[in-house]
Design a protein around this motif. Sequence first.
Motif, PDB file in Angstrom:
ATOM      1  N   ALA A   3      48.085  73.011  23.439  1.00  0.00           N
ATOM      2  CA  ALA A   3      47.086  72.916  24.502  1.00  0.00           C
ATOM      3  C   ALA A   3      45.681  72.640  23.965  1.00  0.00           C
ATOM      4  O   ALA A   3      44.790  72.294  24.731  1.00  0.00           O
ATOM      5  CB  ALA A   3      47.077  74.202  25.320  1.00  0.00           C
ATOM      6  N   GLU A   4      45.475  72.777  22.680  1.00  0.00           N
ATOM      7  CA  GLU A   4      44.127  72.602  22.113  1.00  0.00           C
ATOM      8  C   GLU A   4      43.574  71.190  22.309  1.00  0.00           C
ATOM      9  O   GLU A   4      42.433  71.047  22.752  1.00  0.00           O
ATOM     10  CB  GLU A   4      44.109  73.005  20.648  1.00  0.00           C
ATOM     11  CG  GLU A   4      44.233  74.503  20.472  1.00  0.00           C
ATOM     12  CD  GLU A   4      44.371  74.912  19.028  1.00  0.00           C
ATOM     13  OE1 GLU A   4      44.207  74.067  18.133  1.00  0.00           O
ATOM     14  OE2 GLU A   4      44.635  76.094  18.795  1.00  0.00           O
ATOM     15  N   PRO A   5      44.333  70.120  22.009  1.00  0.00           N
ATOM     16  CA  PRO A   5      43.769  68.789  22.242  1.00  0.00           C
ATOM     17  C   PRO A   5      43.483  68.527  23.721  1.00  0.00           C
ATOM     18  O   PRO A   5      42.464  67.922  24.055  1.00  0.00           O
ATOM     19  CB  PRO A   5      44.835  67.830  21.715  1.00  0.00           C
ATOM     20  CG  PRO A   5      45.672  68.636  20.792  1.00  0.00           C
ATOM     21  CD  PRO A   5      45.613  70.046  21.309  1.00  0.00           C
ATOM     22  N   GLU A   6      44.362  69.005  24.594  1.00  0.00           N
ATOM     23  CA  GLU A   6      44.149  68.800  26.021  1.00  0.00           C
ATOM     24  C   GLU A   6      42.876  69.500  26.479  1.00  0.00           C
ATOM     25  O   GLU A   6      42.115  68.965  27.279  1.00  0.00           O
ATOM     26  CB  GLU A   6      45.345  69.304  26.847  1.00  0.00           C
ATOM     27  CG  GLU A   6      46.576  68.423  26.726  1.00  0.00           C
ATOM     28  CD  GLU A   6      47.437  68.748  25.512  1.00  0.00           C
ATOM     29  OE1 GLU A   6      47.122  69.710  24.777  1.00  0.00           O
ATOM     30  OE2 GLU A   6      48.420  68.024  25.282  1.00  0.00           O
ATOM     31  N   LEU A  70      39.402  60.435  29.688  1.00  0.00           N
ATOM     32  CA  LEU A  70      39.436  61.765  29.070  1.00  0.00           C
ATOM     33  C   LEU A  70      40.302  62.728  29.883  1.00  0.00           C
ATOM     34  O   LEU A  70      41.046  63.530  29.307  1.00  0.00           O
ATOM     35  CB  LEU A  70      38.016  62.305  28.920  1.00  0.00           C
ATOM     36  CG  LEU A  70      37.144  61.545  27.913  1.00  0.00           C
ATOM     37  CD1 LEU A  70      35.680  61.956  28.039  1.00  0.00           C
ATOM     38  CD2 LEU A  70      37.645  61.751  26.489  1.00  0.00           C
ATOM     39  N   ARG A  71      40.238  62.632  31.199  1.00  0.00           N
ATOM     40  CA  ARG A  71      41.080  63.499  32.036  1.00  0.00           C
ATOM     41  C   ARG A  71      42.562  63.158  31.845  1.00  0.00           C
ATOM     42  O   ARG A  71      43.412  64.054  31.786  1.00  0.00           O
ATOM     43  CB  ARG A  71      40.686  63.391  33.503  1.00  0.00           C
ATOM     44  CG  ARG A  71      39.306  63.940  33.768  1.00  0.00           C
ATOM     45  CD  ARG A  71      39.130  64.560  35.124  1.00  0.00           C
ATOM     46  NE  ARG A  71      37.758  65.021  35.262  1.00  0.00           N
ATOM     47  CZ  ARG A  71      37.292  66.164  34.779  1.00  0.00           C
ATOM     48  NH1 ARG A  71      38.096  66.967  34.130  1.00  0.00           N
ATOM     49  NH2 ARG A  71      36.025  66.507  34.956  1.00  0.00           N
ATOM     50  N   ALA A  72      42.872  61.879  31.741  1.00  0.00           N
ATOM     51  CA  ALA A  72      44.262  61.477  31.505  1.00  0.00           C
ATOM     52  C   ALA A  72      44.741  62.014  30.152  1.00  0.00           C
ATOM     53  O   ALA A  72      45.871  62.498  30.037  1.00  0.00           O
ATOM     54  CB  ALA A  72      44.391  59.959  31.542  1.00  0.00           C
ATOM     55  N   ARG A  73      43.890  61.945  29.135  1.00  0.00           N
ATOM     56  CA  ARG A  73      44.252  62.480  27.816  1.00  0.00           C
ATOM     57  C   ARG A  73      44.445  63.986  27.851  1.00  0.00           C
ATOM     58  O   ARG A  73      45.162  64.541  27.038  1.00  0.00           O
ATOM     59  CB  ARG A  73      43.172  62.133  26.791  1.00  0.00           C
ATOM     60  CG  ARG A  73      43.064  60.664  26.492  1.00  0.00           C
ATOM     61  CD  ARG A  73      43.929  60.324  25.297  1.00  0.00           C
ATOM     62  NE  ARG A  73      43.911  58.923  24.997  1.00  0.00           N
ATOM     63  CZ  ARG A  73      43.276  58.399  23.964  1.00  0.00           C
ATOM     64  NH1 ARG A  73      42.611  59.152  23.136  1.00  0.00           N
ATOM     65  NH2 ARG A  73      43.332  57.105  23.765  1.00  0.00           N
ATOM     66  N   ALA A  74      43.776  64.638  28.809  1.00  0.00           N
ATOM     67  CA  ALA A  74      43.907  66.084  28.962  1.00  0.00           C
ATOM     68  C   ALA A  74      45.125  66.444  29.805  1.00  0.00           C
ATOM     69  O   ALA A  74      45.384  67.614  30.047  1.00  0.00           O
ATOM     70  CB  ALA A  74      42.650  66.666  29.602  1.00  0.00           C
TER      71      ALA A  74
END
Length: 129
Positions: A3-6, A70-74
């Motif tokens: 969950a850290e990268p998200e 950025l939201r998609a990457r999260a």
Amino acid sequence: MGAEPEMAFRLAADSVLLLHLAFIAFVLAGGLLALRWRWAPLLHLPAAAWGVFIELSGRICPLTPLENLLRARAGEVGYAGGFVEHYLLALIYPEGITQGVQGVLAGIVLGVNAGVYAWVWRRRSRSRR
């Protein structure tokens, strides 16, 4: 650990959102900074011109696709349309944005800034006497 990268991407997306909101506030009221700093219009007038251009052209500010990426990457879902349409007009105009509404928004930016700069000019004129 997964969950850290998200979380980092979500924080980055939220930072872009705050930057976008700050830019809109600067476009609307940044002329007031000219009361304190004579150089402020050198930064504010191009920003205000950009805001008017974006509204009148019907384009989307480049910060919107960046936030969506950025939201998609999260792992979140982005949104269609622009920042103003998604965050602000949803509160003010629930049925959505039209070219006419964008023209009104551009007119508000121009009107507010014309009033602010007229006030700044008058105030400076009085202080020179």
